[in-house]
Design a protein around this motif. Structure first.
Motif, PDB file in Angstrom:
ATOM      1  N   UNK A   1       0.988  -1.262  -0.039  1.00 65.37           N
ATOM      2  CA  UNK A   1      -0.137  -0.050   0.017  1.00 65.37           C
ATOM      3  C   UNK A   1       0.786   1.230  -0.109  1.00 65.37           C
ATOM      4  N   UNK A   2       0.380   2.281  -0.688  1.00 63.23           N
ATOM      5  CA  UNK A   2       1.108   3.486  -0.875  1.00 63.23           C
ATOM      6  C   UNK A   2       0.271   4.750  -0.769  1.00 63.23           C
ATOM      7  N   UNK A   3       0.827   5.595   0.107  1.00 61.49           N
ATOM      8  CA  UNK A   3      -0.025   6.951   0.225  1.00 61.49           C
ATOM      9  C   UNK A   3       0.739   8.160   0.109  1.00 61.49           C
ATOM     10  N   UNK A   4       0.345   8.910  -0.547  1.00 59.90           N
ATOM     11  CA  UNK A   4       1.274  10.242  -0.579  1.00 59.90           C
ATOM     12  C   UNK A   4       0.408  11.448  -0.387  1.00 59.90           C
ATOM     13  N   UNK A   5       0.739  12.124   0.807  1.00 56.83           N
ATOM     14  CA  UNK A   5       0.181  13.098   1.430  1.00 56.83           C
ATOM     15  C   UNK A   5       0.166  14.542   0.651  1.00 56.83           C
ATOM     16  N   UNK A   6      -0.484  15.260   1.064  1.00 58.79           N
ATOM     17  CA  UNK A   6      -0.576  16.665   0.255  1.00 58.79           C
ATOM     18  C   UNK A   6       0.787  17.471   0.281  1.00 58.79           C
ATOM     19  N   UNK A   7       1.562  17.240   1.341  1.00 56.79           N
ATOM     20  CA  UNK A   7       2.741  17.603   1.409  1.00 56.79           C
ATOM     21  C   UNK A   7       3.728  17.180   0.474  1.00 56.79           C
ATOM     22  N   UNK A   8       3.747  16.064  -0.046  1.00 53.79           N
ATOM     23  CA  UNK A   8       4.529  15.059  -0.829  1.00 53.79           C
ATOM     24  C   UNK A   8       5.319  14.096  -0.292  1.00 53.79           C
ATOM     25  N   UNK A   9       4.701  13.717   1.158  1.00 55.26           N
ATOM     26  CA  UNK A   9       5.399  12.528   1.668  1.00 55.26           C
ATOM     27  C   UNK A   9       4.590  11.211   1.503  1.00 55.26           C
TER      28      UNK A   9
ATOM     29  N   UNK B   1      -0.321  17.809  13.199  1.00 54.27           N
ATOM     30  CA  UNK B   1       0.278  16.364  13.151  1.00 54.27           C
ATOM     31  C   UNK B   1       1.242  16.394  11.959  1.00 54.27           C
ATOM     32  N   UNK B   2       1.109  17.035  10.926  1.00 49.16           N
ATOM     33  CA  UNK B   2       2.029  17.129   9.804  1.00 49.16           C
ATOM     34  C   UNK B   2       3.269  17.580  10.125  1.00 49.16           C
ATOM     35  N   UNK B   3       3.332  18.415  11.114  1.00 52.19           N
ATOM     36  CA  UNK B   3       4.504  19.235  11.780  1.00 52.19           C
ATOM     37  C   UNK B   3       5.106  18.585  13.025  1.00 52.19           C
TER      38      UNK B   3
END
Length: 143
Positions: A7-15, A115-117
């Motif tokens: 499974x692969x997920x890319x978040x809005x920040x590109x991670x 959470x992103x930070x």
């Protein structure tokens, strides 16, 4: 067990997060979390996130987002159920539900931003503190 590797997920920040999903095990754990959290009268996230991370191997940031998604849907179903059952007759209940919903939506946005930070290890430590706090609260309530 049904296992979906890769499974692969890319978040809005590109991670990009890569992990595997054990679907049936996850469903079973979620049912258990629902039962335990309802039995104890607590929110399920404090139990759900550590299970997703430790037992299912989710990355911490994916686990917190998944838990929020599941809990938001369950809250929506619960609210609709109360509306259908007439629990909001008289108007005060619906006003409370609307106020609570606005607070939850706003809080979720702040939580997602934080959470992103925040490093994964910090989130895990905060969850551990929350679990200890929950245990103490339950202990005090019982005594």
């Amino acid at each position: 067990m049904h296992h979906r590797p890769g499974a692969r997920l890319t978040d809005r920040g590109g991670t990009t997060y890569r992990y595997s999903v054990r679907t049936r095990r996850g469903v079973a754990y979620s049912v258990g979390v629902g039962f335990i959290s309802s039995f104890l009268g607590i929110g399920g996230g404090v139990i759900h996130v550590p299970l997703l991370v430790r037992a299912l191997g989710f990355p911490v940031h994916v686990a917190t987002a998944t838990s929020h998604f599941v809990l938001a849907n369950m809250a929506a179903v619960g609210t609709v159920t109360h509306i259908a059952a007439g629990s909001f007759a008289g108007g005060t209940g619906i006003h409370r539900a609307i106020a609570l919903s606005l607070g939850v939506v706003g809080g979720a946005q702040v939580g997602a931003w934080l959470s992103q930070r925040t490093k994964s290890v910090i989130i895990q430590r905060l969850l551990a503190v929350a679990l200890v706090g929950l245990a103490l609260r339950l202990l005090v309530t019982v005594l």
